[in-house]
Design an enzyme around this catalytic site. Structure first.
Site, PDB file in Angstrom:
ATOM      1  CG  HIS A  83      -6.534  34.247  61.954  1.00  0.00           C
ATOM      2  ND1 HIS A  83      -7.472  33.687  61.106  1.00  0.00           N
ATOM      3  CD2 HIS A  83      -5.610  34.801  61.136  1.00  0.00           C
ATOM      4  CE1 HIS A  83      -7.123  33.888  59.848  1.00  0.00           C
ATOM      5  NE2 HIS A  83      -5.993  34.571  59.833  1.00  0.00           N
ATOM      6  CG  ASP A 219     -10.703  32.768  61.942  1.00  0.00           C
ATOM      7  OD1 ASP A 219     -10.618  33.789  62.646  1.00  0.00           O
ATOM      8  OD2 ASP A 219      -9.716  32.238  61.408  1.00  0.00           O
ATOM      9  CB  SER A 645      -6.508  36.079  57.025  1.00  0.00           C
ATOM     10  OG  SER A 645      -5.825  34.857  56.918  1.00  0.00           O
TER      11      SER A 645
END
Length: 720
Positions: A83, A219, A645
């Site tokens: 992402h 991810d 992230s």
């Protein structure tokens, strides 16, 4: 000035008492190092941060200013979240070559794809410069005067501190202005896409599973940093070569078990752990409900179009994910704060602090802080609410208004700095909009505009509305804007901006889309922003003094950490399951079996590639399985937030064991209140990453770059 070492002062559960917090890596000696070793760490603080020698911090990279990434080979190979690289993957995608749908894997350096504008930043050195920054300030000064001196001092430190010509000095504030740190950084600008799984792996579960556990998402994405022939930062060039990092992370094949030590190293974005109860109550009862309602409406419209039209699905995939991410986060945050009674706990803490003030004779210095908070937050609430509606409507969710607002700023540039400034900004704006309009649908945006403008007119206090919004016919306005505005497609937008500044200004004033954005912006900057900013300045001064009181009056063993501010931090904890509700317990690790259990053929969130199904059925797992299963995700007690992230999850020996990408829904309130029983970060198991790269993608060229180790078995190997 010595840094006061801190974590949340009011943690009271002994089992978790040594966890939580976001710590500055240059200041881990002492308490933090002891705590980490008590949790199982085998390294020293110097192994984590060292200015003079290679250390873990040299493998940690700020990816494109918003995410974290890490070096995993001596050839510049960089690992981050899918992402985090999503917009780059999208930009390289088309209906003919849909890398979102099918994935992308470069089997040689020549196949790697450049990404103009993407950056990768390393931290070279961190230094405390508090005394230099606060020099000349006094407690008797107004907040505005004090900030003026501080800003001038920051400029001096940035200008005069030593660095190489290709490096940059940055000063950041900590503890609400009680401390300042200098960061010397190196930023690389030639970053190329190397590999990405299809969205059915990288975004498996998509919005339904976002912020949720159990999770089964791969991810991750791979990029490579390129440098000039001297291994220094350089703009993109075919002559550049893969960067050789000072340190890269070996990769553990041994996996994780309950209670294993975990350290997450990265760039957490923003937290507010020390807000007073009145501020937290305002977030729970007023601000978050407004944000959620706006995005509820926008997302419902976009989702319907994406499900019906494959082209719109590609155009809006990244935008939808970005909008949905915080929409769901705010919902979970509100739930968690309510469930944990965070406001009530804050009030109890404030009573204890007031008692300490009296006990230590500090009422004159600190006694008015809490009453002043109550006054200012009551005054600022309507302005904060109106501001959120403006930001969410004009700048985040209605694309026509966002573009028109940028043109509004172009007009301000002309009026304030003249024709040359106008021309320069106009040319840059047109160039950037060519890319933006590629992913724009006026029919989608029209429906979003109609719903959100109606909400804006209904919910914003009438005294803050533009005059044109009072008694408006929303349906008629929408039809006029999307039938007659030049902002609905790139060619008419470009034509609108052709000519000298006066000609463009005259055309703008006749455009109905610009008129709406202009009226909203004028109302915001005259009726909302001035009072909001004045109140925020006063609140910021109170927050600085409140933090000073916490530091001064808290027990000596209090662990108070600085709020996140996108600077490099270390957070440590353990692999742990948790109980979100009565009679419910979640194990800390998920497996590929769970992917297959969730599999829904053809569903945009839960579809599974046929090759992954085949690998599962044949159990062709290579060396990445444990007890006959492929691990996918795991959770830990690390205190993370947005910006973490892509952060590496590091084991006790300094090896890579996972990739941070999310938090559990019940624990998203950790931006304001860290509850050790509920706060869990979610990580991709590195063995799932390797399995996908190796067995699914066949990109063994990438595996060959990595150093694979067995720390629990005392073995290591490097494929050649």
């Amino acid at each position: 000035m010595k840094l006061l070492r801190l974590l949340f002062i009011f943690l009271s559960v002994p089992l978790f008492a040594q966890q939580g917090g976001m710590w500055i890596p240059s200041l881990l000696d002492g308490m933090n190092e002891t705590e980490m070793k008590n949790l199982g760490m085998k390294m020293s603080a110097q192994d984590i941060y060292d200015v003079n020698n290679s250390s873990l911090k040299d493998a940690i990279v700020h990816f494109n200013g918003g995410c974290t990434s890490e070096m995993i080979s001596n050839q510049g190979l960089l690992l981050t979240n899918h992402h985090c690289g999503y917009s780059q993957i999208q930009k390289h995608s088309s209906l003919e070559s849909d890398y979102l749908e099918h994935g992308f894997w470069a089997k040689s350096l020549k196949e790697e794809l450049p990404n103009p504008g993407v950056t990768a930043t390393f931290i070279i050195k961190i230094e405390d410069v508090t005394e230099k920054i606060l020099e000349g300030t006094t407690s008797a000064m107004s907040e505005a005067d004090k900030q003026g001196i501080i800003e001038a001092n920051i400029a001096k430190v940035v200008q005069n501190s030593p660095k190489e010509k290709y490096q940059e000095n940055r000063v950041r504030t900590f503890y609400e202005g009680n401390q300042y740190m200098l960061f010397v950084v190196e930023t690389f600008k030639d970053i190329r896409l190397v590999g990405a799984p299809p969205s059915s792996i990288g975004k498996f579960g998509s919005d339904t599973d976002n912020w949720v556990w159990p999770r089964h998402t791969g991810d991750f994405a791979l990029f490579r940093i390129y440098a000039d022939k001297n291994n220094n930062p350089a703009e993109y060039s075919e002559d550049n070569v893969p960067y050789t990092p000072k340190h890269f992370l070996p990769i553990s094949l041994d996996g994780v078990a309950e209670s294993d030590f975990t350290m997450v190293f990265g760039f957490p974005g923003s937290t507010d752990e020390y807000l007073p109860s009145v501020a937290l109550e305002q977030i729970v009862e007023t601000i978050n409900p407004a944000r959620i309602a706006i995005r509820d409406a926008a997302l419902a419209i976009v989702d319907e179009y994406m499900r019906a039209d494959p082209q719109i699905k590609i155009q809006y995939a990244s935008k939808f994910a970005r909008i949905a991410n915080y929409w769901k986060k705010w919902r979970g945050e509100t739930l968690g704060l309510t469930k944990s009674n965070a406001v009530g706990i804050k009030k109890d803490q404030e009573r204890d602090l007031t008692a300490q003030m009296k006990k230590k004779g500090k009422q004159a210095e600190y006694g008015n802080l809490l009453p002043q908070f109550e006054t200012y937050y009551t005054q600022i609430e309507p302005y904060s609410l109106a501001r959120e509606y403006f930001l969410e409507t004009a700048l985040r969710n209605v694309e026509l208004l966002t573009t028109a607002f940028q043109v509004y700023q172009l007009k301000q540039a002309y009026e304030n700095r003249g024709e040359q400034s106008f021309n320069d900004r106009r040319d840059n704006l047109i160039a950037s909009m060519n890319v933006k309009y590629k992913d724009y649908s006026s029919k989608v945006d029209k429906d979003v505009f109609e719903v959100l403008i109606a909400l804006y007119a209904e919910k914003v206090d009438e005294r803050f509305l533009p005059d044109s919004f009072k008694n408006m016919d929303v349906e008629r306005l929408t039809e006029d804007v999307y039938s007659n505005s030049a902002f609905t497609n790139f060619e008419s937008f470009k034509s609108l901006l052709e000519g000298d500044a006066e000609t463009v200004m005259a055309k703008l004033e006749k455009d109905p889309g610009y008129q709406v954005a202009r009226d909203m912006a004028d109302a915001y900057f005259t009726k909302i922003a001035p009072d909001y900013e004045a109140l925020r300045l006063n609140i910021s001064g109170l927050e600085r003094d409140y933090m000073k009181a916490l530091l001064e009056l808290s027990p000596k063993d209090a662990r108070i950490f600085p709020n996140a501010n996108s600077t490099m931090r270390v957070t440590y904890g353990q692999v742990k399951g948790y109980s979100p509700a009565d009679a419910v317990y979640y194990e800390p690790v998920t497996h590929l079996d769970g992917v297959m259990e969730k599999y829904i053929p053809g569903d945009y969130e839960f579809d599974v590639p046929q090759k992954l199904i085949d690998l599962y059925n044949s159990k062709d797992y290579g060396p990445y399985a444990e007890n006959g299963k492929i691990p996918v995700n795991f959770i830990g007690t690390n205190h993370t937030t947005g910006g973490n992230s892509g952060s590496p999850a590091i084991d006790a020996h300094g090896n890579l064991i996972g990739l941070n990408f999310d938090r559990v829904w019940e624990g998203t309130m950790s931006d304001y209140y860290y509850d050790p029983s509920l706060s869990r970060n979610i990580m991709v198991d590195i063995r799932y990453v390797l399995f996908i790269v190796d067995k699914y993608a066949g990109a063994t060229n990438l595996i060959d770059e990595m150093k694979l180790v067995h720390p629990k078995k005392g073995k290591s190997k490097r494929k050649k």
